[in-house]
Design a protein around this motif. Structure first.
Motif, mmCIF file in Angstrom:
data_model
loop_
_atom_site.group_PDB
_atom_site.id
_atom_site.type_symbol
_atom_site.label_atom_id
_atom_site.label_comp_id
_atom_site.label_asym_id
_atom_site.label_seq_id
_atom_site.Cartn_x
_atom_site.Cartn_y
_atom_site.Cartn_z
ATOM 1 N N CYS A 119 -9.252 -1.663 -1.181
ATOM 2 C CA CYS A 119 -9.326 -0.330 -1.540
ATOM 3 C C CYS A 119 -10.507 -0.216 -2.605
ATOM 4 O O CYS A 119 -10.935 -0.667 -3.467
ATOM 5 C CB CYS A 119 -8.074 -0.017 -2.614
ATOM 6 S SG CYS A 119 -8.239 1.675 -3.169
ATOM 7 N N ASN A 156 1.456 -0.585 10.913
ATOM 8 C CA ASN A 156 1.749 0.566 10.111
ATOM 9 C C ASN A 156 0.986 1.633 10.500
ATOM 10 O O ASN A 156 0.975 2.672 9.786
ATOM 11 C CB ASN A 156 1.290 0.242 8.719
ATOM 12 C CG ASN A 156 -0.381 -0.148 8.604
ATOM 13 O OD1 ASN A 156 -0.533 -0.595 7.578
ATOM 14 N ND2 ASN A 156 -1.021 0.064 9.512
ATOM 15 N N HIS A 202 0.764 -1.236 -0.037
ATOM 16 C CA HIS A 202 0.097 0.014 -0.013
ATOM 17 C C HIS A 202 0.726 1.291 -0.187
ATOM 18 O O HIS A 202 0.333 2.107 0.119
ATOM 19 C CB HIS A 202 -0.837 0.111 0.992
ATOM 20 C CG HIS A 202 -0.427 -0.271 2.398
ATOM 21 N ND1 HIS A 202 0.838 -0.038 2.631
ATOM 22 C CD2 HIS A 202 -0.976 -0.569 3.809
ATOM 23 C CE1 HIS A 202 1.337 -0.490 4.076
ATOM 24 N NE2 HIS A 202 -0.088 -0.559 4.613
ATOM 25 N N CYS A 217 5.918 -8.540 3.149
ATOM 26 C CA CYS A 217 4.234 -8.550 2.771
ATOM 27 C C CYS A 217 3.998 -10.030 2.445
ATOM 28 O O CYS A 217 3.049 -10.507 2.254
ATOM 29 C CB CYS A 217 4.197 -7.475 1.863
ATOM 30 S SG CYS A 217 3.951 -5.861 2.108
ATOM 31 N N ASP A 251 -8.784 4.952 5.882
ATOM 32 C CA ASP A 251 -7.870 4.025 6.428
ATOM 33 C C ASP A 251 -7.970 2.687 5.878
ATOM 34 O O ASP A 251 -7.361 1.715 6.675
ATOM 35 C CB ASP A 251 -8.153 4.124 8.317
ATOM 36 C CG ASP A 251 -7.804 5.487 8.532
ATOM 37 O OD1 ASP A 251 -6.655 5.939 8.470
ATOM 38 O OD2 ASP A 251 -8.647 6.003 9.594
ATOM 39 N N ASP A 252 -8.723 2.344 5.232
ATOM 40 C CA ASP A 252 -8.943 0.778 4.764
ATOM 41 C C ASP A 252 -7.862 0.137 4.444
ATOM 42 O O ASP A 252 -7.667 -1.008 5.137
ATOM 43 C CB ASP A 252 -9.788 0.734 3.344
ATOM 44 C CG ASP A 252 -11.173 1.281 3.862
ATOM 45 O OD1 ASP A 252 -11.466 2.412 4.502
ATOM 46 O OD2 ASP A 252 -12.278 0.865 2.865
ATOM 47 N N CYS A 253 -6.894 0.554 3.592
ATOM 48 C CA CYS A 253 -5.579 -0.136 3.291
ATOM 49 C C CYS A 253 -4.804 -0.383 4.729
ATOM 50 O O CYS A 253 -3.843 -1.437 4.856
ATOM 51 C CB CYS A 253 -4.891 0.439 2.346
ATOM 52 S SG CYS A 253 -3.991 1.921 2.425
ATOM 53 N N LEU A 254 -4.730 0.460 5.488
ATOM 54 C CA LEU A 254 -3.746 0.447 6.913
ATOM 55 C C LEU A 254 -4.634 -0.750 7.800
ATOM 56 O O LEU A 254 -3.963 -1.263 8.386
ATOM 57 C CB LEU A 254 -3.799 1.708 7.566
ATOM 58 C CG LEU A 254 -3.067 2.699 6.715
ATOM 59 C CD1 LEU A 254 -3.002 4.167 7.257
ATOM 60 C CD2 LEU A 254 -1.465 2.537 6.503
ATOM 61 N N CYS A 290 -3.987 -4.478 7.451
ATOM 62 C CA CYS A 290 -2.783 -5.068 7.382
ATOM 63 C C CYS A 290 -2.652 -6.132 8.452
ATOM 64 O O CYS A 290 -2.880 -5.496 9.674
ATOM 65 C CB CYS A 290 -1.633 -4.057 7.559
ATOM 66 S SG CYS A 290 0.053 -4.631 7.502
ATOM 67 N N CYS A 306 -4.580 -5.200 1.521
ATOM 68 C CA CYS A 306 -4.600 -3.800 1.287
ATOM 69 C C CYS A 306 -5.015 -3.495 -0.069
ATOM 70 O O CYS A 306 -5.735 -2.536 -0.347
ATOM 71 C CB CYS A 306 -3.234 -3.013 1.475
ATOM 72 S SG CYS A 306 -1.766 -3.603 0.828
ATOM 73 N N GLN A 307 -4.720 -4.306 -1.180
ATOM 74 C CA GLN A 307 -4.968 -4.014 -2.684
ATOM 75 C C GLN A 307 -6.291 -4.472 -2.686
ATOM 76 O O GLN A 307 -7.180 -3.741 -3.236
ATOM 77 C CB GLN A 307 -4.099 -4.722 -3.471
ATOM 78 C CG GLN A 307 -2.685 -4.887 -3.098
ATOM 79 C CD GLN A 307 -1.971 -3.758 -3.629
ATOM 80 O OE1 GLN A 307 -1.754 -3.629 -5.058
ATOM 81 N NE2 GLN A 307 -1.479 -3.150 -2.643
#
Length: 340
Positions: free
Chosen positions: A195, A162, A152, A185, A239-242, A245, A191-192
């Motif tokens: 989104c 993160n 991300h 990762c 904050d979705d991708c964070l 994680c 995270c991808q």
């Protein structure tokens, strides 16, 4: 202890969750990556990224006298699930980092205290930075071993996840550099996958023009209608991708309770803020930087996505707003609710 060990000890005492060291020239890959990012137009309206590219690409050019970069991480990990508010469509969702007091104020003061302490230990020159100068903090953080840039594009650590702000102290002192961190990762694509706007054209690459954080904070004027529904009730950042994680299982509690707050509120209330009320409400907050017009524009997109006819009157009241983007967002919100 030698000086570097004392620096690390002092940094932790100041409240930072991690402290590592690298050389200013430890990120030779940055110019090419930055050039490709800009050439693709991924920066959108962030014209400032095109300025001082030589500094942004090479920290040793920014301050040639510097011999070491002390990289620091400060946790702002939330005490709640940041994705839960997305289900409460009558509320505005504000990114975790902007919930409380502006991090620039808090982190910079810590950096300055650490820098003053360093000068007292060993006469030297220092410069401190926290997201306010053309410094490639993320690349330097990986070079110093703080963490790695995840898929991300944010820095991830096996020690603190993160949720962290980055700061740096450039100094003319020669300090022993740490080993850089490697990527952990693996095959994870969480995270991808989450989104809402598909802002990642590939792992480790971000097209800011589709990123909700960019669209709600940096983007001026109306947002592309094709992207508005994906904003949901996010009115400042995303904050979705964070949040998804897996490394956040090691998240460290925020070092300063001032990062926690309640910057959101009901959409009906937030939409009615005039400039004075907006400034008063968000005094001392990072939210203040986008101004009332851009903020209310975002709130109206959220109203249009709310599915709540009770908010139609709120949107209608802003159809003649002096700001073109606000008036456009009000018209869109009304049309969305009328189409239910």
């Amino acid at each position: 202890m030698d000086l570097k060990a004392r620096v690390v000890s002092q940094a932790l005492a100041e409240g930072f969750v991690a402290c590592r060291v690298c050389r200013p020239d430890a990120v030779p890959e940055v110019p090419e990556r930055l050039g490709a990012f800009l050439a693709a137009g991924y920066h959108g309206q962030m014209e400032w990224m095109e300025e001082r590219v030589s500094w942004r690409g090479d920290p040793s050019v920014l301050w040639p006298e510097a011999r070491s970069v002390i990289m620091l991480a400060e946790s702002y990990a939330p005490e709640f699930d940041p994705l839960a508010v997305l289900e409460q469509r009558d509320l505005g969702a504000v990114s975790v980092y902007a919930q409380g007091r502006d991090y620039h104020d808090i982190v910079k003061k810590r950096l300055k205290r650490l820098a003053r302490w360093l000068i007292e230990q060993e006469p030297c020159e220092v410069k401190v930075f926290v997201d306010t100068a053309p410094v490639p903090e993320k690349a330097l953080a990986q070079a110093a071993g703080l963490g790695w840039q995840g898929k991300h594009t944010n820095v991830v650590s096996r020690d603190w996840g993160n949720w962290a702000f980055l700061g740096s102290v450039f100094t003319t002192l020669e300090l022993e550099p740490d080993a850089p961190e490697v990527d952990h990762c693996g095959s994870c694509t969480a995270c991808q996958d989450i989104c809402p706007t598909g802002a990642f054209p590939a792992p480790y690459r971000l097209d800011a023009r589709r990123c909700i954080s960019y669209l709600t904070i940096e983007h001026r004027g109306p947002v592309d209608e094709a992207l508005r529904a994906a904003l949901g009730n996010r009115i400042y950042g995303c904050d979705d991708c964070l949040a998804v994680c897996p490394w956040n299982k090691f998240a460290v509690s925020a070092s300063d309770m001032r990062y926690h707050g309640n910057a959101g509120g009901t959409l009906a209330e937030l939409a009615m803020l005039d400039d004075a009320a907006f400034r008063l409400r968000f005094s001392g907050s990072a939210v203040k930087r986008i101004g009332r017009d851009r903020f209310v524009r975002n709130v109206l997109y959220a109203i249009g996505n709310s599915g709540q006819m009770a908010l139609r009157e709120t949107a209608q009241a802003l159809l003649d707003d002096p700001d073109v983007a606000v008036a456009d967002a009000a018209r869109w919100a009304v049309s969305q609710l009328d189409g239910l």
